[in-house]
Design a protein around this motif. Sequence first.
Motif, short mmCIF file in Angstrom:
data_model
loop_
_atom_site.label_atom_id
_atom_site.label_comp_id
_atom_site.label_asym_id
_atom_site.label_seq_id
_atom_site.Cartn_x
_atom_site.Cartn_y
_atom_site.Cartn_z
N GLY A 1 71.57 73.50 25.98
CA GLY A 1 72.34 72.77 24.99
C GLY A 1 73.82 72.69 25.36
N PRO A 2 74.52 71.75 24.76
CA PRO A 2 73.98 70.67 23.92
C PRO A 2 73.21 69.65 24.76
CG PRO A 2 76.32 70.33 24.27
CD PRO A 2 75.99 71.67 24.89
N MET A 3 72.17 69.07 24.17
CA MET A 3 71.33 68.12 24.89
C MET A 3 71.90 66.71 24.85
SD MET A 3 67.45 69.09 23.78
CE MET A 3 67.81 69.15 22.01
N ASN A 4 71.76 66.01 25.96
CA ASN A 4 71.98 64.57 25.99
C ASN A 4 70.60 63.91 25.97
OD1 ASN A 4 74.89 64.61 26.35
ND2 ASN A 4 74.49 65.36 28.41
N ARG A 5 70.13 63.59 24.79
CA ARG A 5 68.80 63.01 24.67
C ARG A 5 68.77 61.64 25.34
NH1 ARG A 5 65.56 65.14 20.27
NH2 ARG A 5 66.58 66.96 19.34
N GLY A 6 67.70 61.40 26.07
CA GLY A 6 67.59 60.15 26.81
C GLY A 6 68.36 60.14 28.10
N VAL A 7 69.00 61.24 28.44
CA VAL A 7 69.72 61.36 29.71
C VAL A 7 69.00 62.38 30.60
CG1 VAL A 7 71.90 61.91 30.85
CG2 VAL A 7 71.89 60.76 28.62
N GLU A 8 68.99 63.66 30.17
CA GLU A 8 68.26 64.65 30.94
C GLU A 8 66.91 65.01 30.31
OE1 GLU A 8 71.60 65.68 30.12
OE2 GLU A 8 71.30 67.03 28.40
N ILE A 9 66.68 64.59 29.07
CA ILE A 9 65.41 64.95 28.43
C ILE A 9 65.06 63.91 27.37
CG2 ILE A 9 66.50 66.45 26.70
CD1 ILE A 9 64.07 68.35 27.07
N ASP A 10 63.79 63.59 27.29
CA ASP A 10 63.30 62.67 26.27
C ASP A 10 63.22 63.39 24.93
OD1 ASP A 10 61.73 60.03 25.68
OD2 ASP A 10 60.44 61.62 24.91
N SER A 11 63.53 62.70 23.84
CA SER A 11 63.55 63.32 22.52
C SER A 11 62.19 63.89 22.13
CB SER A 11 64.02 62.32 21.46
OG SER A 11 65.41 62.17 21.51
N ASP A 12 61.12 63.17 22.41
CA ASP A 12 59.79 63.66 22.05
C ASP A 12 59.46 64.95 22.76
OD1 ASP A 12 59.40 61.52 20.36
OD2 ASP A 12 58.26 60.34 21.81
N VAL A 13 59.87 65.07 24.01
CA VAL A 13 59.63 66.29 24.77
C VAL A 13 60.48 67.44 24.22
CG1 VAL A 13 59.81 67.38 27.05
CG2 VAL A 13 59.01 65.02 26.85
N ALA A 14 61.73 67.16 23.93
CA ALA A 14 62.63 68.19 23.42
C ALA A 14 62.15 68.75 22.09
CB ALA A 14 64.04 67.62 23.27
N ASP A 15 61.52 67.90 21.28
CA ASP A 15 61.10 68.31 19.94
C ASP A 15 59.64 68.73 19.86
OD1 ASP A 15 63.66 67.69 19.07
OD2 ASP A 15 63.14 65.62 18.57
N ASP A 16 58.98 68.86 21.00
CA ASP A 16 57.57 69.25 21.04
C ASP A 16 57.44 70.71 20.58
OD1 ASP A 16 54.97 70.12 21.82
OD2 ASP A 16 54.90 68.62 23.40
N VAL A 17 56.89 70.92 19.39
CA VAL A 17 56.86 72.27 18.81
C VAL A 17 55.95 73.22 19.58
CG1 VAL A 17 57.47 71.51 16.50
CG2 VAL A 17 55.06 71.58 17.17
N GLU A 18 55.01 72.69 20.34
CA GLU A 18 54.09 73.53 21.09
C GLU A 18 54.69 74.02 22.40
OE1 GLU A 18 51.18 74.60 20.01
OE2 GLU A 18 51.46 73.50 18.13
N ARG A 19 55.54 73.20 23.01
CA ARG A 19 55.99 73.53 24.36
C ARG A 19 57.50 73.74 24.49
NH1 ARG A 19 52.70 69.84 28.56
NH2 ARG A 19 53.27 71.60 29.90
N SER A 20 58.27 73.20 23.59
CA SER A 20 59.72 73.33 23.67
C SER A 20 60.18 74.66 23.06
CB SER A 20 60.41 72.17 22.96
OG SER A 20 61.81 72.37 22.95
#
Length: 316
Positions: A267-286
């Motif tokens: 953090g802080p994350m740049n969503r859509g730059v280094e990581i996709d939002s869906d991946v970042a918010d994946d409750v099982e793997r993130s």
Amino acid sequence: MTQPRFPHRHLLGIQGLGPQEITTILDLADGYAAQNRSIDKRRNLLGGRTLVNLFFENSTRTLTSFELAGKRLGADVINMQTSASSVAKGESLIDTAMTLNAMHLDVLVVRHAESGAAELLSEKVNCAVINAGDGAHEHPTQALLDALTIRRRKGTIAGLTVAICGDVLHSRVARSNIHLLNTMGARVRLVGPRTLIPSQVDRMGVEVFHDMRAGIKDVDVVMMLRIQNERMKGSFIPSIPEYFRFFGLDYEKLALAKPDAVIMHPGPMNRGVEIDSDVADDVERSLIREQVEMGVAVRMACLDLLTRHLPNAVVL
């Protein structure tokens, strides 16, 4: 009951710490993580002690977690805003150290844009010093909280393969993690464009990949790094869309890692730059939110261990 042993007066970096010293911090932090999930989160271990957070660079997570860690241990906590202090008027770092000495503080947490600033202060003050990030050098408590997060999910660090991806060149987080993961028996891969990987970094005992798909294949942990535009002087990437296409973490690339691979980001994350939002918010793997939680626990453990060396310390 045997008390944890941590012989160091300061915490300036991970480099130089042995496996047992790192384990001591992680084991103690595990207990504080449990305490922080209880109703009564406060102890008076540092009652009467003064903690000063001296941040020359902006921070949200690190500053807040050190403040919370100090308060939960019963310390008096002061956050010094350098933009409003004598530092902004031209006071030198050594002059600042002399001023702080006169205030008889017990712990100084410092973040500074120049590598070596924390070590310089540690030589000039009478208190314990914790490095909260110095230039592109080290950020030891971030690596420790990352390690605790990994250990709690995977059960161990030894034997894991960890890919650290993105702007390694400007990242003190990457350097501290390389030292820690190697010390604890993990295999470390660095993944990024040639412009963002330090030259001769393979001497640190890592594998280097310039292809994201090859770099994260069959890894246990994918640790993404923020693009640090504020530290870049010149052009390091062609464009944001191009960077995300080749080095941003999305599900297509993540599918090449192990099926139970976990995702991390300091953090802080740049969503859509280094990581996709869906991946970042994946409750099982993130594990990104858990990293924030473990940050408080690790910093409580560091404050606990370092203050045991101070005069009049209470040994429980």
